[in-house]
Motif scaffolding. Structure first.
Motif, PDB file in Angstrom:
ATOM      1  N   PRO A 117       0.842  -1.200   0.000  1.00 32.67           N
ATOM      2  CA  PRO A 117       0.000   0.000   0.000  1.00 32.67           C
ATOM      3  C   PRO A 117       0.878   1.250   0.000  1.00 32.67           C
ATOM      4  N   ASP A 118       0.397   2.334  -0.610  1.00 31.45           N
ATOM      5  CA  ASP A 118       1.190   3.557  -0.676  1.00 31.45           C
ATOM      6  C   ASP A 118       1.089   4.313   0.632  1.00 31.45           C
ATOM      7  N   PRO A 119       2.204   4.422   1.376  1.00 30.00           N
ATOM      8  CA  PRO A 119       2.127   5.119   2.654  1.00 30.00           C
ATOM      9  C   PRO A 119       2.155   6.632   2.420  1.00 30.00           C
ATOM     10  N   THR A 120       1.044   7.280   2.666  1.00 29.25           N
ATOM     11  CA  THR A 120       0.988   8.715   2.411  1.00 29.25           C
ATOM     12  C   THR A 120       1.858   9.482   3.398  1.00 29.25           C
ATOM     13  N   GLU A 121       2.160   8.840   4.555  1.00 28.35           N
ATOM     14  CA  GLU A 121       3.009   9.534   5.535  1.00 28.35           C
ATOM     15  C   GLU A 121       4.391   9.783   4.961  1.00 28.35           C
ATOM     16  N   ALA A 122       4.827   8.906   4.040  1.00 22.17           N
ATOM     17  CA  ALA A 122       6.172   9.015   3.498  1.00 22.17           C
ATOM     18  C   ALA A 122       6.322  10.273   2.659  1.00 22.17           C
ATOM     19  N   LEU A 123       5.208  10.930   2.320  1.00 21.33           N
ATOM     20  CA  LEU A 123       5.309  12.132   1.506  1.00 21.33           C
ATOM     21  C   LEU A 123       5.775  13.311   2.325  1.00 21.33           C
ATOM     22  N   GLY A 124       6.039  13.071   3.594  1.00 24.20           N
ATOM     23  CA  GLY A 124       6.734  14.076   4.359  1.00 24.20           C
ATOM     24  C   GLY A 124       5.866  15.229   4.784  1.00 24.20           C
ATOM     25  N   ALA A 125       5.107  15.036   5.880  1.00 23.76           N
ATOM     26  CA  ALA A 125       4.361  16.147   6.437  1.00 23.76           C
ATOM     27  C   ALA A 125       5.342  17.195   6.950  1.00 23.76           C
ATOM     28  N   GLY A 126       6.604  16.793   7.189  1.00 26.62           N
ATOM     29  CA  GLY A 126       7.589  17.708   7.738  1.00 26.62           C
ATOM     30  C   GLY A 126       8.208  18.619   6.697  1.00 26.62           C
ATOM     31  N   ASP A 127       8.070  18.251   5.400  1.00 29.78           N
ATOM     32  CA  ASP A 127       8.772  19.022   4.381  1.00 29.78           C
ATOM     33  C   ASP A 127       8.292  20.469   4.298  1.00 29.78           C
TER      34      ASP A 127
END
Ligand SMILES: [Zn+2]
Length: 328
Positions: free
Chosen positions: A214-224
């Motif tokens: 599954p595509d982990p949306t967290e990996a899109l970096g909420a921190g960026d």
């Protein structure tokens, strides 16, 4: 860092002969402090107390075991008390910070622009390394860095302060929007070829191709977006397009190489006990932390942008560096 000066001239005479070695030494000392930040901030520990100690035996380091580069070399990378190996990251961060301080001194000479460049280095180095290891961006550190970015723009005048504030807001908002768009971009455009490459590599080595995760949306970096808030407050809004372009390009190229060599695009999964793993999240092999690439691009454009725009004067270079195009 946008410059109001019409042209950037490499003129070492404007820096006193002591400036470069002094800044290198200062960078080594600051790097030594940043090591403490990198080791403690992700775990919510104080960066002031207690003093540095060996994580294995608790041996408290005396001043001569705390000298940047030298101590690590003299102790041959081992604790003096229990001989536990000391990570090469410690001297590496010190040397990196020293070299970046040197580059800043070379680029700007004495003055407020140099101070701002040093602040940018001092915040981006730990943020990049914390993201690299833990896959998190500590928001408190970015907010502190942004406050310093805005405050240090005040002596440069109203125009520069405005540029900083707009840069911070633009960086944050654009990345906030990009988080939404990148769900599509990363998941539909960037990940599939990486995943296909990974499948092909697995087949070539005779292993089972990895099943679709599954595509982990967290990996899109909420921190960026917080990192871009900080970067914008130092560079202003003009180089932000270049920061995004360079970070995506460099991240994609190095990520693909790492994936081919090590089977992972990112460095390693966050260590157990890291805040990123608290909810049981583990990055898939094609995921890579984006923060270090943003930091790298911001340092490239922040320290070398004026020089690049001057040396390779063209509309394209001006677009990427956000520096004015001075026709030769
Ligand atoms: Zn020890």
């Amino acid at each position: 860092m946008p410059s109001n000066e019409p042209a950037f001239v490499v003129d070492l005479t404007r820096s006193s002969s002591l400036l470069l070695p002094a800044l290198f030494l200062l960078g080594l000392l600051v790097g030594s402090f940043l090591n403490v930040v990198i080791a403690r901030v992700p775990h919510g520990q104080s960066i002031v107390r207690p003093g540095s100690r060996c994580p294995r035996c608790g041996h408290v380091l005396s001043w001569y075991e705390n000298l940047p580069l030298l101590s690590w070399a003299l102790l041959r990378g081992r604790c003096r008390s229990c001989r536990a190996p000391i990570s090469i990251r410690y001297p590496a961060v010190e040397l990196l910070t020293g070299l970046l301080f040197l580059a800043a001194a070379w680029a700007f000479g004495p003055g407020w622009l140099l101070l701002r460049a040093l602040l940018l280095v001092g915040f981006l180095v730990p943020l990049a390394l914390i993201d690299l290891e833990h896959w998190i961006v500590p928001v408190g550190v970015t907010v502190l860095g942004t406050a310093a970015g805005l405050a240090s723009a005040v002596p440069l005048g109203w125009e520069r302060l405005q540029e900083s504030a707009i840069g911070a807001a633009a960086g944050f908002l654009v990345f906030w929007a990009l988080e939404r768009v990148s769900l599509l971009l990363v998941v539909k455009v960037i990940r599939p070829p990486l995943r296909a490459l990974r499948g092909a590599l697995a087949r070539m080595s005779g292993a089972e191709p990895p099943e679709r995760e599954p595509d982990p949306t967290e990996a899109l970096g909420a921190g960026d977006k917080w990192l871009l808030l900080l970067v914008g407050s130092y560079l202003g809004w003009r180089p932000l397009f270049g920061v995004f372009l360079l970070s995506a390009l460099q991240g994609a190229v190095v990520g693909s190489v790492l994936l081919a060599l090590h089977g992972r695009a990112g460095t390693t999964a966050p260590p157990p006990g890291s805040p990123a793993t608290e909810d049981g999240w583990t990055p898939e092999a094609t995921a890579l932390p984006f923060g270090p690439w943003i930091a790298l691009a911001a340092l490239e454009l922040g320290l070398a942008g004026p020089w690049l725009a001057e040396t390779f004067a063209s509309p394209l270079v001006s677009l990427v560096t956000g520096q004015p195009w001075v026709q030769p």
